[in-house]
Scaffold this active site. Structure first.
Site, PDB file in Angstrom:
ATOM      1  CE  LYS A 120      -4.109  -1.897   0.002  1.00 45.90           C
ATOM      2  NZ  LYS A 120      -4.053  -3.379  -0.059  1.00 45.90           N
TER       3      LYS A 120
HETATM    4  C1  LIG Z   1      -5.394  -4.121   0.700  1.00 46.16           C
HETATM    5  C2  LIG Z   1      -6.863  -3.969   0.714  1.00 46.16           C
HETATM    6  C3  LIG Z   1      -7.653  -4.397   1.788  1.00 46.16           C
HETATM    7  C4  LIG Z   1      -7.152  -5.253   2.910  1.00 46.16           C
HETATM    8  O1  LIG Z   1      -6.047  -4.872   3.515  1.00 46.16           O
HETATM    9  P1  LIG Z   1      -5.043  -5.918   4.236  1.00 46.16           P
HETATM   10  O2  LIG Z   1      -4.259  -4.995   5.075  1.00 46.16           O
HETATM   11  O3  LIG Z   1      -4.228  -6.583   3.176  1.00 46.16           O
HETATM   12  O4  LIG Z   1      -5.877  -6.857   5.032  1.00 46.16           O
HETATM   13  C5  LIG Z   1      -9.002  -4.114   1.777  1.00 46.16           C
HETATM   14  N1  LIG Z   1      -9.567  -3.475   0.743  1.00 46.16           N
HETATM   15  C6  LIG Z   1      -8.865  -3.079  -0.320  1.00 46.16           C
HETATM   16  C7  LIG Z   1      -9.545  -2.358  -1.423  1.00 46.16           C
HETATM   17  C8  LIG Z   1      -7.501  -3.335  -0.385  1.00 46.16           C
HETATM   18  O5  LIG Z   1      -6.804  -2.974  -1.463  1.00 46.16           O
END
Ligand SMILES: *Cc1c(COP(=O)(O)O)cnc(C)c1O
Length: 400
Positions: free
Chosen positions: A186
């Site tokens: 992210k």
């Molecule tokens: C990455 C992501 C999540 C979940 O996040 P994690 O930290 O990997 O559990 C939820 N929604 C979206 C749209 C994402 O891209």
């Protein structure tokens, strides 16, 4: 998008602060931790940087979504409206609280189509959950109006759009609650982590307790805490929060680099008349983490993909239509109810109905779309080289 490209001194220093004391848990041990509270510090930073009253860190973006749903009172057989294009975490969180994911079409914003949302509302609908995919956002005013009219909760999944704004406010801070993910890919990362953001004291206090086994966190003795409700363990560790503090200090640099690189590369895509770009809702500013572009037909896009693959330049160009994680077409485990635990009768029958639900409006969008990931580590020269090669390949495929 990925902040891990800019790892360095800042993260190392923050993590070392924690290693010096050895207290890697966020609660308790007040003596030996010597005043070091990285999780609390990061929560405070998040409220300042993104402009919300409260922030509760969690162990992941998925657990942040789950927590938000629980504390907002979403549970057994409540319907939650979510988009057909998202990440699997959306329905995982909904199912985990006993609720029912109601999948609706996306439009060329690549997020919830407000008209489709309206059409999906029933007497059991409790929440609308837009997912701000690939750096941009849903039409939040339209969705807010629908939620107000029908007395529904607005929960923003902003996990992929850290740094995007809508009418001057950070996405994720506009609904009743919103979430970011700080997983490894992210915009900023903790390694693993997430956050629930809200302006409601009630949502915050419940999130604070729910993520730590229902502890009320009122006393100084953790063992003597009361438990006003049943909770769970979705805590973040101090080590992860420390990485996040290093990362958030570089967010302005990450976002400005993303924007610069995005606009240079986009100028190449703009040279091809057949290419159009995703719609950004009026008043929205995207985080520039991706360039999401369309061709007039699925056939044209498939020809381009084949050409990019042939030339070895497909990396970083995501064709979601064939992707196992992000689009309804390939979520066979969801449509076939392949769960390890037993779901409720209503949950199961709603999932089976997905097998025959018409997603042609979403298909018409997603089958023509590619999102090109913007890297932070590209040099200007590399971007120009990439752009030149990409448009040559696209033109060649389109001429076929
Ligand atoms: C990455 C992501 C999540 C979940 O996040 P994690 O930290 O990997 O559990 C939820 N929604 C979206 C749209 C994402 O891209």
């Amino acid at each position: 998008m990925p902040g891990y490209e800019l790892f360095g001194e800042e993260e190392r220093k923050q993590v070392n602060d924690v290693m010096e004391t050895g207290i890697i848990m966020r609660y308790g041990f007040d003596g030996p931790r010597k005043g070091i509270f990285k999780s609390l510090e990061l929560e405070k930073k998040i409220t300042e940087v993104f402009g919300c009253k409260y922030a509760q860190l969690t162990s992941s973006g998925t657990s942040a979504l789950t927590t938000a749903m629980v504390v907002l009172g979403i549970g057994a057989d409540d319907e939650v409206i979510m988009p057909s294009f998202t990440f699997v975490a959306s329905f995982e969180a909904i199912l985990s609280v006993g609720a029912i994911p109601v999948l609706v079409d996306v439009d060329d914003t690549l997020t919830l189509n407000p008209t489709a949302v309206k059409a999906a509302i029933t007497s059991k609908t409790k929440c609308v959950m837009p997912v701000h995919m690939c750096g941009s956002m849903a039409d939040l005013d339209a969705l807010k109006a629908i939620c107000t009219e029908h007395d529904l909760i607005l929960l923003e999944d902003a996990c992929q759009s850290i740094g995007a704004t809508y009418k001057g406010k950070a996405v994720g801070t506009i609904g009743d609650a919103g979430t970011f993910s700080f997983d490894f890919v992210k915009t900023i990362t903790c390694g693993e982590g997430g956050v629930v953001m809200t302006n409601s004291e009630d949502v915050f206090i419940k999130s604070d307790g729910y993520t730590d086994h229902g502890h009320d966190h009122k006393g100084v003795d953790r063992g003597a805490d009361l438990h006003p409700f049943i909770g769970y363990n979705y805590r973040i560790s101090e080590l992860h929060a420390a990485v996040g503090l290093g990362q958030i200090s570089k967010l302005p640099l990450i976002l400005s680099t993303q924007k610069k690189n995005n606009l240079i590369l986009k100028s190449y895509f703009e040279q091809i008349p057949e290419i159009t770009f995703r719609t950004i809702p009026e008043g929205g500013v995207d985080s520039y983490s991706f360039i999401s572009w369309f061709l007039p037909s699925e056939t044209a896009m498939r020809n381009v993909i084949a050409e990019l693959r042939e030339q070895g330049i497909i990396a970083g160009n995501f064709y979601w239509f064939d992707n196992n994680w992000h689009y309804i077409k390939k979520w066979h485990h969801l449509k076939n109810v392949e769960t390890l635990n037993n779901l409720s009768v209503a949950q199961k029958s709603s999932l089976i109905k997905l097998q025959t639900q018409d997603f042609s409006a979403s298909d018409a969008i997603i089958s023509r779309c590619v999102s090109t990931l913007i890297s932070l580590s590209w040099t200007d020269e590399q971007i120009h080289d990439k752009g030149t090669k990409l448009i040559a390949a696209i033109k060649k495929a389109l001429a076929k």
